[in-house]
Write a protein that holds these residues in place. Sequence first.
Motif, short mmCIF file in Angstrom:
data_model
loop_
_atom_site.label_atom_id
_atom_site.label_comp_id
_atom_site.label_asym_id
_atom_site.label_seq_id
_atom_site.Cartn_x
_atom_site.Cartn_y
_atom_site.Cartn_z
N VAL A 58 0.86 -1.18 0.00
CA VAL A 58 0.00 0.00 0.00
C VAL A 58 0.89 1.23 0.00
O VAL A 58 1.81 1.34 0.82
CB VAL A 58 -0.95 0.01 1.22
N CYS A 59 0.62 2.13 -0.96
CA CYS A 59 1.42 3.36 -1.07
C CYS A 59 0.65 4.52 -0.45
O CYS A 59 -0.57 4.47 -0.32
CB CYS A 59 1.66 3.68 -2.54
N GLN A 60 1.36 5.55 -0.07
CA GLN A 60 0.73 6.81 0.35
C GLN A 60 1.64 7.96 -0.09
O GLN A 60 2.80 7.75 -0.41
CB GLN A 60 0.51 6.84 1.86
N GLY A 64 3.42 16.20 3.72
CA GLY A 64 3.37 17.51 3.08
C GLY A 64 2.78 17.46 1.68
O GLY A 64 2.72 18.47 0.99
N MET A 65 2.33 16.26 1.27
CA MET A 65 1.71 16.11 -0.06
C MET A 65 0.37 15.40 0.11
O MET A 65 0.08 14.83 1.17
CB MET A 65 2.62 15.30 -0.99
N HIS A 66 -0.46 15.42 -0.95
CA HIS A 66 -1.71 14.67 -0.93
C HIS A 66 -2.03 14.15 -2.33
O HIS A 66 -1.45 14.61 -3.32
CB HIS A 66 -2.86 15.53 -0.38
N CYS A 67 -2.92 13.17 -2.40
CA CYS A 67 -3.27 12.53 -3.68
C CYS A 67 -3.81 13.56 -4.66
O CYS A 67 -4.60 14.43 -4.29
CB CYS A 67 -4.35 11.47 -3.46
N SER A 68 -3.40 13.44 -5.93
CA SER A 68 -3.89 14.39 -6.93
C SER A 68 -5.31 14.03 -7.38
O SER A 68 -6.02 14.88 -7.90
CB SER A 68 -2.95 14.43 -8.12
N ASP A 69 -5.72 12.77 -7.18
CA ASP A 69 -7.11 12.37 -7.47
C ASP A 69 -7.44 11.12 -6.65
O ASP A 69 -6.61 10.65 -5.87
CB ASP A 69 -7.32 12.14 -8.97
N THR A 70 -8.64 10.58 -6.85
CA THR A 70 -9.07 9.46 -6.00
C THR A 70 -8.25 8.19 -6.25
O THR A 70 -8.08 7.39 -5.34
CB THR A 70 -10.57 9.15 -6.21
N SER A 71 -7.72 8.03 -7.46
CA SER A 71 -6.92 6.82 -7.73
C SER A 71 -5.56 6.91 -7.05
O SER A 71 -4.91 5.89 -6.82
CB SER A 71 -6.73 6.63 -9.24
N CYS A 72 -5.11 8.11 -6.74
CA CYS A 72 -3.87 8.37 -6.01
C CYS A 72 -2.64 7.73 -6.68
O CYS A 72 -1.81 7.13 -6.02
CB CYS A 72 -3.98 7.93 -4.55
N MET A 96 -4.70 12.28 1.86
CA MET A 96 -5.55 11.88 0.73
C MET A 96 -6.01 13.09 -0.07
O MET A 96 -6.17 13.00 -1.28
CB MET A 96 -6.79 11.12 1.24
N SER A 97 -6.26 14.19 0.61
CA SER A 97 -6.76 15.39 -0.06
C SER A 97 -6.15 16.61 0.60
O SER A 97 -5.47 16.50 1.62
CB SER A 97 -8.28 15.43 0.04
N SER A 98 -6.41 17.77 0.01
CA SER A 98 -5.86 19.02 0.56
C SER A 98 -6.20 19.13 2.05
O SER A 98 -7.33 18.86 2.45
CB SER A 98 -6.45 20.22 -0.19
N PRO A 99 -5.23 19.55 2.87
CA PRO A 99 -5.52 19.70 4.31
C PRO A 99 -6.30 20.97 4.64
O PRO A 99 -6.55 21.25 5.80
CB PRO A 99 -4.13 19.73 4.94
N CYS A 100 -6.67 21.77 3.60
CA CYS A 100 -7.38 23.03 3.83
C CYS A 100 -8.89 22.81 3.73
O CYS A 100 -9.34 22.13 2.82
CB CYS A 100 -6.96 24.08 2.81
N GLU A 101 -9.63 23.42 4.66
CA GLU A 101 -11.10 23.36 4.61
C GLU A 101 -11.67 24.75 4.83
O GLU A 101 -11.12 25.51 5.63
CB GLU A 101 -11.63 22.41 5.69
#
Length: 185
Positions: A58-60, A64-72, A96-101
């Motif tokens: 399993v990759c992650q 300081g980075m996040h997946c560019s899309d759902t397929s990651c 998985m996604s941007s840490p900003c909300e």
Amino acid sequence: EKLVSECNGTAESVCTHCESGHYQQSWTKERHCAPHDICEDNAGLTVKTQGNATHNTVCQCRAGMHCSDTSCQTCVENQPCQRGFGFVAAKAMARMSSPCEPCAEGTFSNVSSKTEPCHPWTSCEEKGLVVKAKGTNASDVICESGRRSSLSVLIPITAAVVTCLVGVCIYCLVHTDPKRRVQMQ
Ligand SMILES: *[C@@H]1O[C@H](CO)[C@@H](O)[C@H](O)[C@H]1NC(C)=O
Ligand SMILES: *[C@@H]1O[C@H](CO)[C@@H](O)[C@H](O)[C@H]1NC(C)=O
Ligand SMILES: *[C@@H]1O[C@H](CO)[C@@H](O)[C@H](O)[C@H]1NC(C)=O
Ligand SMILES: *[C@@H]1O[C@H](CO)[C@@H](O)[C@H](O)[C@H]1NC(C)=O
């Protein structure tokens, strides 16, 4: 394991272990094990859990980075959270996604930052003040003294009273001094 030969009327099935770097997750008639995923360093990926004979790797994304899309398949660098958006540590951990909300109603962020969460609006009531300007998602509530309104009435009245008293005093001084001087003479 993978199948070498399937059973028939006279012989049992023959199986063999997956070769290294391969896995096979369940009962199967497949004669090949699947290769482990490779976590591409130049896509920003690192190994989260190393694969074994029964489980894929399993990759992650790197910290300081996040997946560019759902397929990651690839990762993108986290950007600073803009005004009106706050940093969410749990989302940064998940990668998985941007840490900003967006700041929820009642909270604000007035800076562009990679670490600042949304902060709750100041409570003017708690400070014994009243709201001068409402808060937004990018600015805090502005408070002012609740006594200001009564002061704005008190000051002119006080000024008027003082002016009258001073006037009366001056009148008295002007009109009593000669008499006193006369009496004293
Ligand atoms: C059963 O399988 C074994 C091993 O693959 C093989 O040697 C044998 O000939 C097969 N027998 C039949 C009847 O198909
Ligand atoms: C293989 O990896 C999985 C997931 O990481 C783990 O749950 C399992 O115990 C491992 N199996 C062996 C035999 O190490
Ligand atoms: C912040 O509030 C403004 C005005 O209400 C709105 O247009 C904007 O979309 C909001 N921004 C976020 C990040 O929610
Ligand atoms: C952000 O808001 C805080 C709290 O109201 C204030 O102290 C600070 O000066 C503000 N910063 C900017 C850049 O507006």
